[in-house]
Motif scaffolding. Structure first.
Motif, PDB file in Angstrom:
ATOM      1  N   ARG A  16       0.835  -1.201   0.000  1.00 13.67           N
ATOM      2  CA  ARG A  16       0.000   0.000   0.000  1.00 13.67           C
ATOM      3  C   ARG A  16       0.871   1.253   0.000  1.00 13.67           C
ATOM      4  O   ARG A  16       0.663   2.172  -0.790  1.00 13.67           O
ATOM      5  CB  ARG A  16      -0.931   0.011   1.217  1.00 13.67           C
ATOM      6  CG  ARG A  16      -1.887   1.200   1.240  1.00 13.67           C
ATOM      7  CD  ARG A  16      -2.607   1.349   2.575  1.00 13.67           C
ATOM      8  NE  ARG A  16      -1.729   1.773   3.660  1.00 13.67           N
ATOM      9  CZ  ARG A  16      -1.242   3.014   3.807  1.00 13.67           C
ATOM     10  NH1 ARG A  16      -1.526   3.954   2.933  1.00 13.67           N
ATOM     11  NH2 ARG A  16      -0.468   3.316   4.837  1.00 13.67           N
ATOM     12  N   ARG A  17       1.877   1.271   0.852  1.00 14.35           N
ATOM     13  CA  ARG A  17       2.759   2.440   0.921  1.00 14.35           C
ATOM     14  C   ARG A  17       3.582   2.604  -0.351  1.00 14.35           C
ATOM     15  O   ARG A  17       3.806   3.730  -0.799  1.00 14.35           O
ATOM     16  CB  ARG A  17       3.683   2.351   2.133  1.00 14.35           C
ATOM     17  CG  ARG A  17       2.970   2.620   3.434  1.00 14.35           C
ATOM     18  CD  ARG A  17       3.973   2.749   4.553  1.00 14.35           C
ATOM     19  NE  ARG A  17       3.307   2.835   5.834  1.00 14.35           N
ATOM     20  CZ  ARG A  17       3.686   3.660   6.791  1.00 14.35           C
ATOM     21  NH1 ARG A  17       4.717   4.462   6.615  1.00 14.35           N
ATOM     22  NH2 ARG A  17       3.048   3.686   7.941  1.00 14.35           N
ATOM     23  N   ARG A  18       4.051   1.524  -0.923  1.00 18.56           N
ATOM     24  CA  ARG A  18       4.847   1.625  -2.155  1.00 18.56           C
ATOM     25  C   ARG A  18       4.000   2.165  -3.308  1.00 18.56           C
ATOM     26  O   ARG A  18       4.476   2.970  -4.110  1.00 18.56           O
ATOM     27  CB  ARG A  18       5.480   0.277  -2.506  1.00 18.56           C
ATOM     28  CG  ARG A  18       6.638  -0.043  -1.600  1.00 18.56           C
ATOM     29  CD  ARG A  18       7.444  -1.212  -2.070  1.00 18.56           C
ATOM     30  NE  ARG A  18       8.631  -1.348  -1.232  1.00 18.56           N
ATOM     31  CZ  ARG A  18       9.153  -2.491  -0.862  1.00 18.56           C
ATOM     32  NH1 ARG A  18       8.619  -3.629  -1.264  1.00 18.56           N
ATOM     33  NH2 ARG A  18      10.226  -2.527  -0.100  1.00 18.56           N
ATOM     34  N   THR A  19       2.758   1.731  -3.378  1.00 17.59           N
ATOM     35  CA  THR A  19       1.856   2.246  -4.406  1.00 17.59           C
ATOM     36  C   THR A  19       1.605   3.736  -4.186  1.00 17.59           C
ATOM     37  O   THR A  19       1.678   4.539  -5.124  1.00 17.59           O
ATOM     38  CB  THR A  19       0.529   1.469  -4.394  1.00 17.59           C
ATOM     39  OG1 THR A  19       0.809   0.093  -4.695  1.00 17.59           O
ATOM     40  CG2 THR A  19      -0.450   2.021  -5.409  1.00 17.59           C
ATOM     41  N   ALA A  20       1.345   4.119  -2.948  1.00 23.78           N
ATOM     42  CA  ALA A  20       1.115   5.526  -2.623  1.00 23.78           C
ATOM     43  C   ALA A  20       2.379   6.350  -2.862  1.00 23.78           C
ATOM     44  O   ALA A  20       2.302   7.507  -3.282  1.00 23.78           O
ATOM     45  CB  ALA A  20       0.652   5.662  -1.171  1.00 23.78           C
ATOM     46  N   GLU A  21       3.547   5.749  -2.628  1.00 26.57           N
ATOM     47  CA  GLU A  21       4.825   6.437  -2.858  1.00 26.57           C
ATOM     48  C   GLU A  21       4.986   6.800  -4.331  1.00 26.57           C
ATOM     49  O   GLU A  21       5.418   7.900  -4.677  1.00 26.57           O
ATOM     50  CB  GLU A  21       5.982   5.530  -2.414  1.00 26.57           C
ATOM     51  CG  GLU A  21       7.336   6.156  -2.497  1.00 26.57           C
ATOM     52  CD  GLU A  21       7.688   6.988  -1.272  1.00 26.57           C
ATOM     53  OE1 GLU A  21       8.769   7.601  -1.299  1.00 26.57           O
ATOM     54  OE2 GLU A  21       6.911   7.043  -0.308  1.00 26.57           O
ATOM     55  N   SER A  22       4.620   5.877  -5.200  1.00 25.77           N
ATOM     56  CA  SER A  22       4.710   6.119  -6.634  1.00 25.77           C
ATOM     57  C   SER A  22       3.811   7.287  -7.051  1.00 25.77           C
ATOM     58  O   SER A  22       4.219   8.161  -7.819  1.00 25.77           O
ATOM     59  CB  SER A  22       4.322   4.851  -7.394  1.00 25.77           C
ATOM     60  OG  SER A  22       4.384   5.066  -8.775  1.00 25.77           O
ATOM     61  N   VAL A  23       2.602   7.312  -6.517  1.00 23.58           N
ATOM     62  CA  VAL A  23       1.667   8.390  -6.827  1.00 23.58           C
ATOM     63  C   VAL A  23       2.226   9.718  -6.318  1.00 23.58           C
ATOM     64  O   VAL A  23       2.234  10.727  -7.037  1.00 23.58           O
ATOM     65  CB  VAL A  23       0.276   8.103  -6.211  1.00 23.58           C
ATOM     66  CG1 VAL A  23      -0.628   9.321  -6.303  1.00 23.58           C
ATOM     67  CG2 VAL A  23      -0.366   6.898  -6.878  1.00 23.58           C
ATOM     68  N   ARG A  24       2.707   9.741  -5.089  1.00 22.85           N
ATOM     69  CA  ARG A  24       3.211  10.988  -4.500  1.00 22.85           C
ATOM     70  C   ARG A  24       4.445  11.480  -5.242  1.00 22.85           C
ATOM     71  O   ARG A  24       4.606  12.690  -5.458  1.00 22.85           O
ATOM     72  CB  ARG A  24       3.512  10.795  -3.011  1.00 22.85           C
ATOM     73  CG  ARG A  24       3.936  12.069  -2.322  1.00 22.85           C
ATOM     74  CD  ARG A  24       2.806  13.105  -2.329  1.00 22.85           C
ATOM     75  NE  ARG A  24       3.252  14.346  -1.719  1.00 22.85           N
ATOM     76  CZ  ARG A  24       2.965  15.547  -2.193  1.00 22.85           C
ATOM     77  NH1 ARG A  24       2.210  15.691  -3.266  1.00 22.85           N
ATOM     78  NH2 ARG A  24       3.417  16.622  -1.595  1.00 22.85           N
ATOM     79  N   ALA A  25       5.325  10.571  -5.652  1.00 25.46           N
ATOM     80  CA  ALA A  25       6.510  10.971  -6.426  1.00 25.46           C
ATOM     81  C   ALA A  25       6.086  11.655  -7.716  1.00 25.46           C
ATOM     82  O   ALA A  25       6.667  12.672  -8.116  1.00 25.46           O
ATOM     83  CB  ALA A  25       7.400   9.769  -6.700  1.00 25.46           C
TER      84      ALA A  25
END
Length: 100
Positions: A23-32
């Motif tokens: 979940r965090r890795r997916t959200a990290e990609s979006v935020r980047a």
């Protein structure tokens, strides 16, 4: 905007649910992507064979970099960072004007 060379290393805490990591890795990609669109994340590299990243980031100052940029990354609580403020060298072949 000032430029910063930032080295980030992510260490997932032992025992963390794999679903939370995903979940965090997916959200990290979006935020980047959002930070890139806003002009904060300029370039991002991963050294071959390593699990850290090195990026060129922009912010008004180091306070903004930590509080409003890096601190908004979903993986930030699991990251260690090394930040170096950089400026263009007079002999840089790719030199562009950066507002200070």
């Amino acid at each position: 905007m000032k430029e910063f060379l930032v080295e980030l290393t992510t260490t997932v805490p032992e025992g963390t649910d794999p679903a939370e990591v995903d979940r965090r890795r997916t959200a990290e990609s979006v935020r980047a992507g959002e930070l890139a669109a806003a002009g904060h994340l300029v370039r991002l590299w991963r050294p071959v064979g390593e699990l850290r990243s090195i990026g060129l980031w922009r912010a008004a100052d180091e306070g903004e970099l930590y509080e409003k940029v890096l601190g908004t990354l979903p993986l930030w609580p699991w990251m260690t960072s090394a930040v170096t403020s950089v400026e263009s060298h007079p002999n840089d072949p790719g030199r562009t004007a950066v507002t200070t």
